[in-house]
Write a protein that holds these residues in place. Structure first.
Motif, PDB file in Angstrom:
ATOM      1  N   GLN A 131       0.828  -1.206   0.000  1.00 14.99           N
ATOM      2  CA  GLN A 131       0.000   0.000   0.000  1.00 14.99           C
ATOM      3  C   GLN A 131       0.867   1.263   0.000  1.00 14.99           C
ATOM      4  OE1 GLN A 131      -3.438  -0.141   2.867  1.00 14.99           O
ATOM      5  NE2 GLN A 131      -2.730  -2.234   3.187  1.00 14.99           N
ATOM      6  N   SER A 132       1.953   1.220   0.761  1.00  9.95           N
ATOM      7  CA  SER A 132       2.878   2.345   0.799  1.00  9.95           C
ATOM      8  C   SER A 132       3.489   2.587  -0.573  1.00  9.95           C
ATOM      9  CB  SER A 132       3.970   2.069   1.841  1.00  9.95           C
ATOM     10  OG  SER A 132       5.030   2.987   1.731  1.00  9.95           O
ATOM     11  N   ALA A 133       3.877   1.516  -1.255  1.00  6.81           N
ATOM     12  CA  ALA A 133       4.495   1.643  -2.576  1.00  6.81           C
ATOM     13  C   ALA A 133       3.527   2.255  -3.581  1.00  6.81           C
ATOM     14  CB  ALA A 133       4.983   0.278  -3.058  1.00  6.81           C
ATOM     15  N   ALA A 134       2.262   1.846  -3.519  1.00  9.03           N
ATOM     16  CA  ALA A 134       1.258   2.399  -4.440  1.00  9.03           C
ATOM     17  C   ALA A 134       1.072   3.895  -4.200  1.00  9.03           C
ATOM     18  CB  ALA A 134      -0.064   1.659  -4.267  1.00  9.03           C
ATOM     19  N   ALA A 135       1.099   4.312  -2.949  1.00  6.01           N
ATOM     20  CA  ALA A 135       0.975   5.733  -2.633  1.00  6.01           C
ATOM     21  C   ALA A 135       2.186   6.516  -3.134  1.00  6.01           C
ATOM     22  CB  ALA A 135       0.797   5.917  -1.131  1.00  6.01           C
ATOM     23  N   HIS A 166      -3.653  11.788   1.528  1.00  2.00           N
ATOM     24  CA  HIS A 166      -4.898  11.502   0.814  1.00  2.00           C
ATOM     25  C   HIS A 166      -5.058  10.013   0.545  1.00  2.00           C
ATOM     26  CE1 HIS A 166      -8.253  12.047  -1.960  1.00  2.00           C
ATOM     27  NE2 HIS A 166      -7.597  11.306  -2.836  1.00  2.00           N
ATOM     28  N   HIS A 167      -3.947   9.329   0.308  1.00  2.00           N
ATOM     29  CA  HIS A 167      -3.998   7.896   0.001  1.00  2.00           C
ATOM     30  C   HIS A 167      -3.822   7.023   1.240  1.00  2.00           C
ATOM     31  CE1 HIS A 167      -4.318   7.900  -4.418  1.00  2.00           C
ATOM     32  NE2 HIS A 167      -3.674   9.061  -4.351  1.00  2.00           N
ATOM     33  N   GLY A 168      -4.050   7.585   2.413  1.00  2.00           N
ATOM     34  CA  GLY A 168      -4.133   6.791   3.626  1.00  2.00           C
ATOM     35  C   GLY A 168      -2.830   6.492   4.322  1.00  2.00           C
ATOM     36  N   MET A 169      -1.766   7.235   4.014  1.00  2.00           N
ATOM     37  CA  MET A 169      -0.489   6.980   4.662  1.00  2.00           C
ATOM     38  C   MET A 169      -0.388   7.698   6.004  1.00  2.00           C
ATOM     39  SD  MET A 169       1.053   4.941   2.584  1.00  2.00           S
ATOM     40  CE  MET A 169      -0.576   4.279   2.171  1.00  2.00           C
ATOM     41  N   ASP A 170       0.535   7.200   6.854  1.00  4.70           N
ATOM     42  CA  ASP A 170       0.861   7.902   8.093  1.00  4.70           C
ATOM     43  C   ASP A 170       1.453   9.258   7.730  1.00  4.70           C
ATOM     44  OD1 ASP A 170       0.247   5.369   8.969  1.00  4.70           O
ATOM     45  OD2 ASP A 170       2.286   4.857   9.560  1.00  4.70           O
TER      46      ASP A 170
END
Length: 348
Positions: A131-135, A166-170
């Motif tokens: 998920q982090s990589a996609a962000a 916006h993409h849900g990251m810390d």
């Protein structure tokens, strides 16, 4: 076993709050682990950890004294105590104080064991890194779309931060944005200078999902790229493609490193190459003093072998141009978790 380094505490207990006050987990060979920590953090600990045997202390109490009292109270005052001698949380003063308070305890070096245990990620850890990589991909795309002549590095950082949140990251960190040339630009400071035609905007996006991180580097030429810049970029990409293709279980790290390092030097892209070409990715707490995990690195001296479940940040750079990827080692090869095109971006 005494566990106090932040990343290891999180890995074992689920608790990764700051080290404003010393805290540690005592893990016996038999029986349940005991967590010693600040009373103020009790709710956060209970919400995040499976450990139920806890000892808390008030802010005016000395944590090492409370730890020693806990060891004595559990009947471990003559035990062998494993300590990670590489832990940045076990200062010399704390170690010496514990020796005075627990004179009969024998100390054994447990360095490196926990780092090895957490080297291969679980499916849930990989999901967070994915998920982090996609962000990160989204953040690079957003910068390329908005940045240009007359804009600033600070605007690029603002775009990255906005996109990641916006993409849900810390929201604690978002990477490095700078400009420059040569081979010493990766850790330079962000500037307020207005971007000009021909500037190389270096983007290293670092995002976190529940503390798990991926990283991604891409160069952006402000305006149009010169033929020389295009040629260098194409060479670096081709070299790194060959390196990534060799990443699979059983591969020896120094041989993977050589595929990139030796090729860059042979091509004359650099006169020397003093840095690593990749390192471990995983969990990073908000307050850890280490922004990168060097428990497994790619160097000419690296004898360790790759295993399925390991995740790495692989990077190459020369003449102000850098490319990197977040790479997962799979059962039969590798997967590039960062998916954005491997090209020299321009704003023209």
């Amino acid at each position: 076993l005494l566990v106090d380094q932040t990343e290891f505490l999180f890995y074992l207990t689920g608790f990764g709050i700051s080290e404003n006050q010393y805290r540690a987990c005592l893990l016996p060979l038999e029986g349940e682990p005991v967590m010693v920590f600040r009373a103020m953090d009790e709710r956060a600990f209970c919400e995040n950890s499976w450990v139920t045997d806890t000892v808390t202390f008030n802010d005016w109490q000395d944590p090492i004294t409370v730890l020693a009292e806990t060891v004595q109270g559990r009947g471990w005052h003559q035990a062998v105590l494993g300590v990670d001698f590489n832990s940045y949380c076990m200062t010399i003063n704390r170690f010496n104080q514990s020796q005075v308070l627990l004179p009969a305890v024998q100390v054994a070096d447990f360095s490196g064991v926990l780092a090895q245990l957490r080297a291969c990620k679980t499916s849930q850890e990989i999901a967070y890194i994915r998920q982090s990589a996609a962000a990160n991909d989204q953040a690079i795309s957003a910068v390329v779309a908005e940045i240009g002549i007359g804009k600033t590095e600070r605007l690029a950082m603002e775009i990255i931060h906005r996109t990641l949140v916006h993409h849900g990251m810390d929201s604690n960190r978002c990477g490095i944005v700078t400009t420059g040339g040569g081979n010493s630009f990766l850790h330079a400071n962000m500037q307020e200078r207005v971007l000009q035609q021909g500037d190389i905007l270096h983007l290293e996006v670092v995002s976190f999902k529940h503390g798990y991180s991926s990283k991604l580097m891409r160069p952006v030429i402000i305006g149009t790229a010169s033929p020389a810049q295009q040629a260098i970029a194409q060479q670096l990409i081709a070299i790194q493609d060959r390196q990534l293709a060799a990443m699979k279980p059983g591969a020896v790290a120094k041989e993977v490193d050589a595929l990139a390092r030796n090729a860059v030097l042979k091509a004359g892209l650099r006169h020397d190459y003093a840095s690593i070409t990749g390192y471990t990715l995983g969990y990073y707490s908000r307050t850890t003093p280490r922004t990168s995990d060097f428990s497994h690195v790619f160097l000419p001296t690296s004898e360790w072998t790759l295993e399925a479940g390991m995740v790495f940040h692989m990077f190459l750079y020369a003449a102000g141009i850098a490319f990197s990827e977040t790479v997962l080692i799979t059962e039969d090869g590798h997967e590039r978790l960062t998916k954005i095109p491997r090209v020299l971006f321009t704003t023209a």
